[in-house]
Design an enzyme around this catalytic site. Structure first.
Site, PDB file in Angstrom:
ATOM      1  N   HIS A  29       0.820  -1.270   0.127  1.00 40.55           N
ATOM      2  CA  HIS A  29       0.060  -0.001   0.048  1.00 40.55           C
ATOM      3  C   HIS A  29       0.846   1.063  -0.129  1.00 40.55           C
ATOM      4  CE1 HIS A  29      -3.114   2.598   2.268  1.00 40.55           C
ATOM      5  NE2 HIS A  29      -3.501   2.441   1.056  1.00 40.55           N
ATOM      6  N   ARG A  30       0.812   2.121  -1.050  1.00 40.11           N
ATOM      7  CA  ARG A  30       1.700   3.518  -1.112  1.00 40.11           C
ATOM      8  C   ARG A  30       2.990   3.045  -0.986  1.00 40.11           C
ATOM      9  NH1 ARG A  30      -1.863   7.177   2.915  1.00 40.11           N
ATOM     10  NH2 ARG A  30      -3.890   6.058   2.767  1.00 40.11           N
ATOM     11  N   GLU A  56       0.553  -0.921  -4.764  1.00 42.43           N
ATOM     12  CA  GLU A  56      -0.743   0.095  -5.061  1.00 42.43           C
ATOM     13  C   GLU A  56       0.050   1.483  -4.536  1.00 42.43           C
ATOM     14  OE1 GLU A  56      -4.110   2.555  -3.401  1.00 42.43           O
ATOM     15  OE2 GLU A  56      -2.262   2.160  -2.597  1.00 42.43           O
ATOM     16  N   ASP A  58      -1.258   5.894  -5.675  1.00 44.11           N
ATOM     17  CA  ASP A  58      -2.306   6.882  -6.173  1.00 44.11           C
ATOM     18  C   ASP A  58      -1.764   7.906  -7.105  1.00 44.11           C
ATOM     19  OD1 ASP A  58      -3.888   5.917  -3.692  1.00 44.11           O
ATOM     20  OD2 ASP A  58      -2.128   6.434  -2.807  1.00 44.11           O
ATOM     21  N   HIS A  71      -0.977  10.586  -2.493  1.00 40.32           N
ATOM     22  CA  HIS A  71      -2.447  10.115  -1.739  1.00 40.32           C
ATOM     23  C   HIS A  71      -3.325  11.061  -1.391  1.00 40.32           C
ATOM     24  CE1 HIS A  71      -5.096   8.993   1.495  1.00 40.32           C
ATOM     25  NE2 HIS A  71      -5.223   7.954   0.617  1.00 40.32           N
ATOM     26  N   GLU A 133      -4.313   3.567  -8.469  1.00 37.54           N
ATOM     27  CA  GLU A 133      -5.575   4.178  -7.970  1.00 37.54           C
ATOM     28  C   GLU A 133      -5.989   5.724  -8.553  1.00 37.54           C
ATOM     29  OE1 GLU A 133      -6.358   4.468  -3.645  1.00 37.54           O
ATOM     30  OE2 GLU A 133      -8.113   5.844  -4.121  1.00 37.54           O
ATOM     31  N   LYS A 135      -7.061   8.960  -8.238  1.00 38.53           N
ATOM     32  CA  LYS A 135      -7.475   9.624  -6.941  1.00 38.53           C
ATOM     33  C   LYS A 135      -8.694  10.807  -7.432  1.00 38.53           C
ATOM     34  CE  LYS A 135      -6.367   8.340  -2.776  1.00 38.53           C
ATOM     35  NZ  LYS A 135      -7.365   7.471  -2.440  1.00 38.53           N
ATOM     36  N   ASP A 250       0.301  -2.037   4.395  1.00 42.25           N
ATOM     37  CA  ASP A 250       1.641  -1.150   4.790  1.00 42.25           C
ATOM     38  C   ASP A 250       2.739  -1.767   4.924  1.00 42.25           C
ATOM     39  OD1 ASP A 250      -0.274   0.923   4.266  1.00 42.25           O
ATOM     40  OD2 ASP A 250      -0.475   1.040   6.521  1.00 42.25           O
TER      41      ASP A 250
END
Ligand code: G3P
Ligand code: MG
Length: 272
Positions: A29-30, A56, A58, A71, A133, A135, A250
């Site tokens: 995640h990020r 992943e 954004d 993000h 993603e 945003k 994370d």
């Protein structure tokens, strides 16, 4: 009563069959957000080094329409600047420090562009999942779908592209322009719209909040689920034991270790 019981049994059976025995993909995640400044090249490299199956991240647009990785819609939380991403040019965004907030040793880390992330993945010979993603749920960033389609048409990639968004229209628009990618609907609690999109084949996968998954554990839809943000050992264990398609976490290194204990050794996209 008999009918209700039969329906219950069928649902339970269906859920079991859908989850099957697939290996659960660990998606960072990020980047490795728990251990590095989120959404930076350092975080993505750490996730790859940890053996994550996927990344992943954004994407948003700067004032001069550059695709940047961030993000929040504002730069305040993760940099030493202030203001909206969409009100700052790429040069202004690049002047910000995106590492110091996490730890002094990461001072001077920059906000990456989408292209810089793609080039990092190509240099690493990455062939896993790249979950981008859009945003667009707060600011729609008109034209971002066309820019993404044009970018990936001129930059073929050897990895699996999964576009996700909380904004349904972004996914429908981008899918119309770039049908060769995979599409996933993000949601916290609005499962009805997500399930409808899946029924209409507008998306293949659902990316729900893990809290929604746990609240609906006996009535989950019969589709590929990749919940977020799966950070505790208990949540990871639950997802691995149920062989979900993936988790977005994370802590990719910790997740890879735990998955090995529960699902055994895995083939990674990494050659060695
Ligand atoms: O894509 C999963 C997750 O990133 C969605 O929420 O707010 O962290 O982008 P958020
Ligand atoms: Mg995200």
């Amino acid at each position: 009563m008999v009918l209700w019981y039969a329906k219950f049994k069928m649902k339970r059976k269906g859920v079991t069959a859908v989850f099957g025995r697939q290996r659960t993909q660990v998606i960072a995640h990020r980047g490795s957000k728990g251990t590095r400044p989120e959404n930076t090249l350092i975080a993505f490299q750490a996730a790859l080094d940890a053996g994550a199956d996927g990344i992943e991240t954004d994407v948003q647009l700067s004032r001069d329409h550059q695709m940047v990785i961030m993000h929040d819609e504002q730069v305040d939380r993760t940099t030493n600047g202030t203001g909206n991403v969409r009100d700052l040019t790429l040069a202004q965004l690049k002047a910000l420090d995106a590492g110091q907030h996490f730890a002094p040793e990461y001072a001077d880390t920059r906000i990456p562009t989408l292209d810089e992330v793609i080039q990092l993945l190509l240099r690493n010979q990455f062939t896993g999942i790249f979950n981008l993603e859009l945003k667009t749920n707060k600011f729609p960033y008109p034209g971002i779908e066309q820019q993404l389609a044009a970018y990936f048409q001129q930059q073929p990639v050897p990895f699996r592209l999964v576009f996700s968004s909380f904004r349904a229209q972004s996914l429908v628009t981008l899918r119309g322009l770039y049908p060769q990618a995979e599409y996933a609907k993000l949601f916290q609690t609005a499962s009805r719209q997500a399930k409808k999109m899946q029924r209409l084949h507008q998306v293949a996968d659902l990316h729900p909040d893990i809290r929604w998954v746990k609240a609906h554990r006996f009535w989950l839809p019969h589709v590929q689920l990749r919940p977020w943000t799966v950070n505790s050992s208990a949540d990871m264990t639950y997802c691995f034991k149920h062989h979900f398609a993936g988790i977005i976490t994370d802590y990719p290194a910790q997740a890879v270790r735990l998955r090995r204990q529960i699902q055994g050794e895995s083939d990674s996209w990494k050659k060695s």
